[in-house]
Design an enzyme around this catalytic site. Structure first.
Site, PDB file in Angstrom:
ATOM      1  N   SER A  64      54.099  53.633  49.238  1.00 47.84           N
ATOM      2  CA  SER A  64      54.688  52.939  49.341  1.00 47.84           C
ATOM      3  C   SER A  64      55.078  52.643  51.288  1.00 47.84           C
ATOM      4  O   SER A  64      56.210  52.183  51.492  1.00 47.84           O
ATOM      5  CB  SER A  64      55.676  53.319  49.013  1.00 47.84           C
ATOM      6  OG  SER A  64      55.606  53.214  47.543  1.00 47.84           O
ATOM      7  N   LYS A  67      55.540  49.394  52.265  1.00 45.78           N
ATOM      8  CA  LYS A  67      56.376  49.036  52.353  1.00 45.78           C
ATOM      9  C   LYS A  67      56.875  48.733  53.682  1.00 45.78           C
ATOM     10  O   LYS A  67      57.213  47.667  53.976  1.00 45.78           O
ATOM     11  CB  LYS A  67      57.358  49.544  51.720  1.00 45.78           C
ATOM     12  CG  LYS A  67      57.562  49.160  49.960  1.00 45.78           C
ATOM     13  CD  LYS A  67      57.759  49.952  48.956  1.00 45.78           C
ATOM     14  CE  LYS A  67      57.141  50.034  47.678  1.00 45.78           C
ATOM     15  NZ  LYS A  67      57.955  51.069  47.045  1.00 45.78           N
ATOM     16  N   TYR A 189      50.863  42.576  46.804  1.00 41.01           N
ATOM     17  CA  TYR A 189      51.469  44.461  47.163  1.00 41.01           C
ATOM     18  C   TYR A 189      50.529  45.379  46.531  1.00 41.01           C
ATOM     19  O   TYR A 189      50.743  46.323  47.136  1.00 41.01           O
ATOM     20  CB  TYR A 189      52.588  43.954  46.220  1.00 41.01           C
ATOM     21  CG  TYR A 189      53.633  45.223  45.913  1.00 41.01           C
ATOM     22  CD1 TYR A 189      54.052  45.675  46.646  1.00 41.01           C
ATOM     23  CD2 TYR A 189      52.795  45.533  44.193  1.00 41.01           C
ATOM     24  CE1 TYR A 189      54.756  46.553  46.642  1.00 41.01           C
ATOM     25  CE2 TYR A 189      53.867  47.597  44.583  1.00 41.01           C
ATOM     26  CZ  TYR A 189      54.920  47.472  44.570  1.00 41.01           C
ATOM     27  OH  TYR A 189      55.292  48.730  45.321  1.00 41.01           O
ATOM     28  N   TYR A 240      63.889  57.181  48.702  1.00 41.22           N
ATOM     29  CA  TYR A 240      64.392  56.549  47.192  1.00 41.22           C
ATOM     30  C   TYR A 240      65.747  57.300  47.095  1.00 41.22           C
ATOM     31  O   TYR A 240      66.972  57.280  47.627  1.00 41.22           O
ATOM     32  CB  TYR A 240      63.453  56.533  46.096  1.00 41.22           C
ATOM     33  CG  TYR A 240      61.862  56.254  46.786  1.00 41.22           C
ATOM     34  CD1 TYR A 240      62.171  55.265  47.028  1.00 41.22           C
ATOM     35  CD2 TYR A 240      61.452  56.954  46.516  1.00 41.22           C
ATOM     36  CE1 TYR A 240      60.149  54.335  47.206  1.00 41.22           C
ATOM     37  CE2 TYR A 240      59.908  56.726  46.992  1.00 41.22           C
ATOM     38  CZ  TYR A 240      59.791  55.247  47.912  1.00 41.22           C
ATOM     39  OH  TYR A 240      58.967  54.946  47.584  1.00 41.22           O
ATOM     40  N   VAL A 258      53.562  57.843  46.653  1.00 36.95           N
ATOM     41  CA  VAL A 258      53.156  58.201  45.803  1.00 36.95           C
ATOM     42  C   VAL A 258      52.128  59.014  46.365  1.00 36.95           C
ATOM     43  O   VAL A 258      51.183  59.681  45.347  1.00 36.95           O
ATOM     44  CB  VAL A 258      53.092  57.335  44.440  1.00 36.95           C
ATOM     45  CG1 VAL A 258      55.043  57.755  44.093  1.00 36.95           C
ATOM     46  CG2 VAL A 258      52.025  55.964  44.330  1.00 36.95           C
TER      47      VAL A 258
HETATM   48  N1  GLN Z   1      52.402  51.376  44.547  1.00 43.01           N
HETATM   49  C1  GLN Z   1      53.185  52.443  43.997  1.00 43.01           C
HETATM   50  C2  GLN Z   1      54.211  51.548  42.870  1.00 43.01           C
HETATM   51  O1  GLN Z   1      54.227  50.517  43.184  1.00 43.01           O
HETATM   52  C3  GLN Z   1      54.216  52.519  45.519  1.00 43.01           C
HETATM   53  C4  GLN Z   1      54.496  53.892  44.506  1.00 43.01           C
HETATM   54  C5  GLN Z   1      55.721  54.525  45.943  1.00 43.01           C
HETATM   55  O2  GLN Z   1      54.851  55.042  46.879  1.00 43.01           O
HETATM   56  N2  GLN Z   1      56.577  55.444  46.053  1.00 43.01           N
HETATM   57  O3  GLN Z   1      54.644  52.596  42.069  1.00 43.01           O
END
Ligand code: GLN
Length: 304
Positions: A64, A67, A189, A240, A258
């Site tokens: 993530s 992003k 993505y 989050y 993650v």
């Molecule tokens: N690629 C992961 C997902 O879409 C990214 C989630 C994350 O790092 N929080 O679930």
């Protein structure tokens, strides 16, 4: 004068013996193969001096954290038009929750939860000629590092198991907030999330957010007003439903993934990346958060 190397050494000495490190993410099967004992920190200061401890040079899945980088490219192309399709409010929900999306008619709360990042992926698929190649070369240019690459195994692993992301993308599509076909958008993505970078490479790419939009080579990627907005989003939405806790404990804008990475920065002072694959219940690196709490507490440097 703060001695960053000494501070990192102290933090490393204090934390590297901790065995309670949370759990490595397994919902993307390929991520489960990572050694949970890894731990590294890399910090770069405003003068471009860098400081490292532990496994700071080993590449891992940034997930993530990507992003922020896709948002940055989309924002620099589309400007404020972007905010017609995605909000700027913290969600207070886990990164993959869908309930708010339905309640708010397909406009994701912010670009750093999955649904929001999928909308940003759609923007880039529409705007870039060769989306995956162009996005990768954008990152390579910012860091002046052509070794950065996607991890096709991780991207495939997520594609095979990414049912919630398919659900989010289909819901977004049903509200008319995805222009391209769902398969193409998710392929982009999953690849952006699979980017492999080390703490050092992450700190180098995020340097521009602490340096008023200019990268280490002094090229401008964002103007200062755009940097302000992206840093604000990192602070309010980068963790989050733990964004409040991160602001409370650490006090810096930042972003987690993650894969166990966290990047955080203090404008005009430093940018730091940590990696420890074990996650807490909210999906943020347990040791990484502790390390950053110690960093801002020991140095007295935070945005507050
Ligand atoms: N690629 C992961 C997902 O879409 C990214 C989630 C994350 O790092 N929080 O679930």
């Amino acid at each position: 004068m703060i001695n960053f190397q000494e501070t990192l050494d102290e933090i490393y000495a204090d934390l590297s013996s901790i065995t309670t490190r949370g759990t490595v993410a397994t919902y993307i099967p390929e991520l489960a193969c990572v050694n949970g004992d890894k731990f590294g920190i890399h910090l770069i200061d405003a003068n471009g001096m860098s400081y490292s401890v532990g496994d700071a040079d080993e590449a891992f899945s940034i997930q993530s954290i990507s992003k922020v980088l896709s948002l940055t490219l989309a924002f620099s192309i589309r400007g404020d038009k972007l905010w017609q399709r995605v909000g700027v409010e913290p969600s207070g929900d886990p990164f993959n929750h869908l309930s708010l999306l339905e309640m708010e008619n397909g406009i994701p709360r912010n670009p750093l939860i999955n649904a929001g990042a999928i909308v940003i992926a759609d923007v880039l698929v529409s705007q870039l000629k060769k989306p995956k190649e162009d996005f990768l070369s954008y990152i390579q240019k910012i860091t002046n590092d052509e070794t950065i690459d996607y991890d096709p195994k991780v991207a495939k692993s997520e594609k095979d198991t990414g049912f919630r992301n398919y659900a989010a993308a289909n819901l977004l599509k049903s509200y008319g907030n995805i222009e391209n076909d769902v398969e193409t958008v998710l392929d982009f993505y999953f690849h952006q999330c699979s980017l492999r970078m080390s703490c050092k490479q992450l700190a180098n790419v995020f340097y521009m957010f602490m340096n008023r939009g200019k990268c280490l080579m002094n090229n401008e990627y964002l103007n200062i007003n755009h940097v302000k907005r992206i840093n604000a989003l990192m602070l309010s939405c980068g963790f989050y439903d733990e964004a409040g806790e991160f602001a409370f404990e650490v006090g810096l804008p930042g972003k987690s993934g993650v894969g166990g990475g966290i990047v955080a920065l203090l404008p005009n002072k430093f940018c730091v990346a940590t990696w420890s694959p074990g996650l807490n219940a909210k999906g943020n690196s347990l040791l990484g958060m502790k390390a950053l709490e110690q960093l801002t507490t020991k140095t007295g440097l935070s945005i507050f």
